[in-house]
Design a protein around this motif. Structure first.
Motif, mmCIF file in Angstrom:
data_model
loop_
_atom_site.group_PDB
_atom_site.id
_atom_site.type_symbol
_atom_site.label_atom_id
_atom_site.label_comp_id
_atom_site.label_asym_id
_atom_site.label_seq_id
_atom_site.Cartn_x
_atom_site.Cartn_y
_atom_site.Cartn_z
ATOM 1 N N GLY A 89 -10.992 7.163 -17.554
ATOM 2 C CA GLY A 89 -9.725 7.310 -16.857
ATOM 3 C C GLY A 89 -9.015 5.975 -16.803
ATOM 4 N N VAL A 90 -8.200 5.775 -15.780
ATOM 5 C CA VAL A 90 -7.479 4.508 -15.640
ATOM 6 C C VAL A 90 -8.200 3.630 -14.620
ATOM 7 C CG1 VAL A 90 -5.291 5.568 -16.267
ATOM 8 C CG2 VAL A 90 -5.937 5.415 -13.855
ATOM 9 N N PRO A 91 -8.093 2.309 -14.774
ATOM 10 C CA PRO A 91 -8.780 1.420 -13.827
ATOM 11 C C PRO A 91 -8.108 1.406 -12.466
ATOM 12 C CG PRO A 91 -7.448 0.142 -15.354
ATOM 13 C CD PRO A 91 -7.384 1.558 -15.824
ATOM 14 N N LEU A 92 -8.926 1.375 -11.425
ATOM 15 C CA LEU A 92 -8.436 1.247 -10.057
ATOM 16 C C LEU A 92 -8.998 -0.051 -9.491
ATOM 17 C CD1 LEU A 92 -6.930 2.518 -7.638
ATOM 18 C CD2 LEU A 92 -9.088 3.610 -7.002
ATOM 19 N N PRO A 93 -8.171 -1.108 -9.401
ATOM 20 C CA PRO A 93 -8.682 -2.399 -8.908
ATOM 21 C C PRO A 93 -8.816 -2.416 -7.396
ATOM 22 C CG PRO A 93 -6.355 -2.583 -9.431
ATOM 23 C CD PRO A 93 -6.760 -1.181 -9.813
ATOM 24 N N ASN A 94 -9.690 -3.302 -6.897
ATOM 25 C CA ASN A 94 -9.796 -3.471 -5.446
ATOM 26 C C ASN A 94 -8.667 -4.359 -4.936
ATOM 27 O OD1 ASN A 94 -10.598 -6.045 -6.212
ATOM 28 N ND2 ASN A 94 -12.690 -5.864 -5.448
ATOM 29 N N ILE B 99 5.740 1.243 -10.189
ATOM 30 C CA ILE B 99 4.978 0.594 -9.128
ATOM 31 C C ILE B 99 5.617 -0.765 -8.851
ATOM 32 C CG2 ILE B 99 3.322 -0.516 -10.701
ATOM 33 C CD1 ILE B 99 1.146 0.113 -8.577
ATOM 34 N N PHE B 100 5.616 -1.195 -7.586
ATOM 35 C CA PHE B 100 6.159 -2.504 -7.231
ATOM 36 C C PHE B 100 5.175 -3.607 -7.616
ATOM 37 C CE2 PHE B 100 8.920 -0.051 -4.421
ATOM 38 C CZ PHE B 100 10.087 -0.802 -4.385
ATOM 39 N N SER B 101 5.705 -4.803 -7.847
ATOM 40 C CA SER B 101 4.866 -5.989 -8.005
ATOM 41 C C SER B 101 4.270 -6.358 -6.647
ATOM 42 C CB SER B 101 5.691 -7.163 -8.551
ATOM 43 O OG SER B 101 6.702 -7.537 -7.618
ATOM 44 N N THR B 102 3.266 -7.216 -6.654
ATOM 45 C CA THR B 102 2.625 -7.612 -5.393
ATOM 46 C C THR B 102 3.601 -8.320 -4.457
ATOM 47 O OG1 THR B 102 1.850 -9.665 -6.421
ATOM 48 C CG2 THR B 102 0.335 -7.774 -6.424
ATOM 49 N N SER B 103 4.650 -8.931 -5.024
ATOM 50 C CA SER B 103 5.653 -9.633 -4.207
ATOM 51 C C SER B 103 6.756 -8.711 -3.727
ATOM 52 C CB SER B 103 6.283 -10.764 -5.025
ATOM 53 O OG SER B 103 7.072 -10.216 -6.079
ATOM 54 N N PHE C 214 -0.988 1.302 -14.870
ATOM 55 C CA PHE C 214 -0.632 -0.114 -14.694
ATOM 56 C C PHE C 214 -0.590 -0.449 -13.208
ATOM 57 C CE2 PHE C 214 2.202 -3.751 -14.380
ATOM 58 C CZ PHE C 214 1.824 -4.541 -15.459
ATOM 59 N N THR C 215 -1.415 -1.427 -12.781
ATOM 60 C CA THR C 215 -1.516 -1.785 -11.362
ATOM 61 C C THR C 215 -1.510 -3.296 -11.187
ATOM 62 O OG1 THR C 215 -2.878 0.190 -10.979
ATOM 63 C CG2 THR C 215 -2.848 -1.484 -9.247
ATOM 64 N N PRO C 216 -0.495 -3.862 -10.545
ATOM 65 C CA PRO C 216 -0.477 -5.310 -10.290
ATOM 66 C C PRO C 216 -1.574 -5.701 -9.297
ATOM 67 C CG PRO C 216 1.710 -4.347 -10.050
ATOM 68 C CD PRO C 216 0.744 -3.209 -10.108
ATOM 69 N N ILE C 217 -2.144 -6.883 -9.509
ATOM 70 C CA ILE C 217 -3.165 -7.430 -8.614
ATOM 71 C C ILE C 217 -2.835 -8.888 -8.335
ATOM 72 C CG2 ILE C 217 -5.001 -5.843 -9.308
ATOM 73 C CD1 ILE C 217 -6.032 -7.916 -11.245
ATOM 74 N N PRO C 218 -3.440 -9.501 -7.310
ATOM 75 C CA PRO C 218 -3.119 -10.893 -6.968
ATOM 76 C C PRO C 218 -3.325 -11.854 -8.134
ATOM 77 C CG PRO C 218 -4.387 -9.869 -5.210
ATOM 78 C CD PRO C 218 -4.380 -8.897 -6.350
ATOM 79 N N GLY C 219 -2.564 -12.949 -8.105
ATOM 80 C CA GLY C 219 -2.702 -13.973 -9.131
ATOM 81 C C GLY C 219 -1.831 -13.755 -10.351
ATOM 82 N N GLY C 220 -0.749 -12.977 -10.205
ATOM 83 C CA GLY C 220 0.141 -12.744 -11.338
ATOM 84 C C GLY C 220 -0.511 -11.954 -12.454
ATOM 85 N N ARG C 221 -1.345 -10.986 -12.088
ATOM 86 C CA ARG C 221 -2.091 -10.200 -13.078
ATOM 87 C C ARG C 221 -1.874 -8.707 -12.836
ATOM 88 N NH1 ARG C 221 -7.804 -11.028 -11.930
ATOM 89 N NH2 ARG C 221 -7.051 -11.222 -9.781
#
Length: 742
Positions: A60-65, A360-364, A411-418
């Motif tokens: 499936g698709v990745p789900l980051p913590n 989806i929104f960016s982390t910022s 597609f899921t944004p995560i901390p650190g510009g990733r």
């Protein structure tokens, strides 16, 4: 006996094919099939057989913590040895890509509760329970799962958890009283009612593959918090839709993509309750507090379909995808932003001629990332969120493509510009990737500069399918463009060549044209677990996959060109592209060409069957779940709005009758003569099985070599692995009978 041998024998044990010596007889005397030597699917170390494809892992698709150092990916792997699909969960260390697999013998749903705790919901013996799985990183591993609690129902799905609210929200089926606590008792009463009759007073009496019953989907919330070292599931369940007449997620395909949660609220899409659902596409966006109070509608109420509602991490904005017109399920989706503080709604992609699938929104919260079809790829675009205007209006923002090849999902944004995402292609199922350097791209876009995409880095983290694909000679697909019927733009297609293909050996290779459904869809650079071009190529065919008028990802005007024109421009595009390929690839043996299509593609097969003067020259055809009679299907399909939009009105309107009759395969039967395999499924309520049976009866009465394959337990797709293998066997056996591949 080896399982593959058993499967081949079981396929052959039904009906023999026609002898190749049979020719169409008079309609009054169809000829009887003769026994012929049976057929075996081609296999080899360098070929991707149907069984190879079906037994590859399906990630499936990745789900980051929340802190962005781990992700989980659900994986399904089918085994023909025990005829079971085995579930597991892969935990991935973002950065080095190290993985740790957790078997899930009972399946279930998994999601994060915190950075080191996975929630696992599993159903056993009519009980649905929540467990926690602790994760360690040194080394990457898991501890024993712990039981947290059980739900009062067994249909909980589409889970979202808010750590800030300590709130778990999920979808579940409830009766009109809206209470999850009474579902099991009401189930018993309904099941023991003493009859099987279903009574309806409005349309949507059935949808996709299911007859409507007394229950509908609702969004349910319950507290879930860590107390000391233990997680505690609350006892009070709140249906935030209770008493509203609304249902969400929207069936049949809505999941977590139909709602989102913040610390205080739930945002969701639901069908407009004032309109007949089967004849209208209008879905409104609603906002409601976790306690079910303060429901308000955020959409204008005059729009059409909506999708992918999301909160910004800052919590002050929401966004969603919206089509402008009711009835139209295939129009251009625009990105709409709603400022919750200012109560202002504004569209930010008014001038962008593409139609995103998800956002989806960016982390910022300063950007929106849109996963979007573009030139037969599914890419990710970044859009700067402009300042909120003083009133409802439109704003223009310039989308920037961050990816170029393959097809992206999750597609899921995560901390650190990733960000993490899954990427598939014509040669590979989903693998997990990480995109870094997004912070620099965001600074450029917010400053009004063109983002330097080269400053971003894409890293592949997994190799789920590498072992299964080792040694397979798979063509990455070659784009080709030709002059079709569209004004001002060329038409696109892919050529996928078989293992061992070489230029200069003329007239050697058979070819198959695959015609996509929709018609508003496309052949993408994407892995498929059915109608996989690489599987067709591995059986020895040059595969031609054209994106004719009506296809998506090439602009809305190109997509809309199919309306009221099913047998016109799209068919001419297919013919022009086909002739182009035959000229460009003299290696194709033009005496051994065939075609296959499903849904609209099945319609196209029936239309080509009835119009031999077009000159495609196919020696055999395969129609899966295709349209036989347009007017009939306009009445019987579950989604009445679809045909109303496609043909410009109701099926009895004079102009609609004229247009649909012009391109109706049912009126071309007198010219049918090409051998055809027709496939249909009994639970297909989009295009019911009577279409396939009618096609088969017409062919039989015409004395045309023909065969019918019915799946009593499938819908518009073929999902069961055993049925899929049977499907492939019959399709390739049919082609082989008439072009002699083996």
């Amino acid at each position: 006996m080896h399982s593959s041998t058993f499967l081949q024998l079981s396929f052959a044990a039904q009906v023999p094919l026609y002898s190749s010596s049979i020719s169409p007889g008079p309609a009054s005397a169809p000829q009887i099939p003769q026994m012929v030597t049976d057929f075996n699917l081609g296999e080899g170390a360098n070929a991707l057989s149907p069984q190879d494809m079906l037994t590859l892992p399906r990630p499936g698709v990745p789900l980051p913590n929340d802190i962005g150092d781990l992700a989980i990916v659900p994986i399904s792997t089918h085994s023909f040895q025990d005829r079971k699909t085995h579930k597991s969960l892969s935990v991935i260390a973002l950065g080095d890509g190290h993985t740790y697999d957790i078997p899930l013998p009972d399946g279930g749903d998994a999601f994060w509760l915190d950075s080191r705790t996975i929630a696992h919901v599993v159903t056993k013996k009519d009980t649905q329970s929540l467990y926690t799985i602790p994760i360690s990183t040194s080394p990457l591993s898991s501890d024993l799962s712990s039981h947290v609690g059980s739900f009062p129902i067994t249909t909980a799905s589409a889970f979202r958890y808010s750590p800030g609210a300590q709130r778990l929200v999920f979808s579940a089926y409830v009766y009109p009283d809206g209470l999850v606590e009474t579902v099991k008792e009401q189930d018993k009463t309904y099941e023991n009612r003493g009859n099987s009759g279903l009574v309806y007073d409005e349309t949507f009496e059935r949808q996709w593959d299911t007859w409507a019953g007394p229950k509908s989907k609702a969004l349910i919330g319950v507290s879930l918090a860590k107390v000391g070292v233990k997680w505690v599931l609350g006892k009070t369940y709140v249906n935030v839709l209770k008493g509203t007449g609304l249902s969400s997620p929207v069936e049949p395909f809505g999941e977590t993509n139909d709602y989102d949660i913040s610390k205080t609220h739930v945002i969701f899409t639901a069908k407009d309750p004032k309109l007949p659902s089967a004849a209208h596409t209008r879905q409104n966006i609603y906002l409601v507090a976790h306690d079910g109070k303060g429901l308000r509608q955020l959409t204008s109420g005059i729009q059409g379909f909506t999708h992918s509602p999301v909160f910004s991490p800052s919590g002050d904005k929401v966004a969603w995808l919206e089509l402008a017109l009711d009835w139209n399920g295939t129009g251009r989706a625009k990105v709409v932003v709603y400022d919750l503080k200012e109560n202002v709604r504004f569209t930010i992609t008014e001038d962008w001629d593409r139609s995103p699938d998800s956002i989806i929104f960016s982390t910022s919260s300063a950007l929106i990332y849109a996963t979007t079809g573009d030139h037969a790829r599914i890419k990710v675009f970044a859009l700067a969120v402009p300042p909120t205007p003083p009133s409802n209006t439109t704003r223009t923002t310039q989308p920037t493509a961050l990816t170029s090849n393959g097809s992206i999902s999750g597609f899921t944004p995560i901390p650190g510009g990733r960000a993490t995402f899954a990427l598939s292609s014509l040669t590979s199922p989903n693998e997990v990737y990480e995109l870094s350097g997004l912070d620099a791209a965001e600074r450029d876009l917010l400053a009004g500069r063109k983002a330097d995409v080269k400053a971003t880095t894409v890293t592949r983290l997994t190799s789920f399918s590498s072992a299964g694909l080792q040694g397979k000679d798979l063509s990455p697909g070659k784009d080709f463009w030709f002059k079709g019927t569209a004004e001002g733009q060329d038409t696109h297609g892919y050529v996928i060549t078989p293992p061992g293909f070489e230029r200069g050996v003329n007239g050697k290779w058979p070819a198959v044209m695959l015609i996509h459904g929709g018609p508003e869809s496309a052949h993408f650079d994407q892995w498929l677990t059915w109608w996989n071009p690489s599987v067709f190529a591995s059986q020895g065919y040059v595969v031609v996959a054209i994106n004719p008028t009506g296809s998506t990802s090439f602009g809305q005007k190109f997509t809309d060109g199919v309306n009221k024109n099913w047998g016109g421009r799209p068919i001419q595009d297919l013919l022009m592209g086909w002739k182009y390929i035959l000229q460009e690839y003299p290696e194709i043996d033009q005496s051994r060409t065939v075609a296959a299509g499903a849904s609209y593609g099945g319609y196209a097969i029936n239309w080509i069957q009835g119009n031999p003067e077009l000159g495609f020259g196919f020696k055999a055809l395969v129609c899966h779940d295709g349209v036989f009679d347009i007017t009939y299907d306009a009445y019987v399909t579950d989604i009445l709005f679809f045909f109303n939009h496609e043909w410009g009105g109701r099926p009895w309107d004079p102009a609609v009758l004229e247009a649909s009759r012009k391109y109706n395969p049912a009126y071309t039967v007198a010219k049918w003569s090409t051998p055809q395999l027709t496939i249909h499924s009994s639970k297909d309520y989009r295009l019911p099985e009577s279409d396939g049976i009618a096609v088969f009866h017409a062919l039989q009465q015409r004395g045309v070599p023909s065969r019918l394959l019915i799946f009593p337990d499938e819908n518009h797709l073929v999902l069961d692995a055993g049925n899929s293998l049977k499907w492939h066997h019959e399709v390739f056996r049919w082609f082989d009978q008439f072009i002699g591949l083996s």
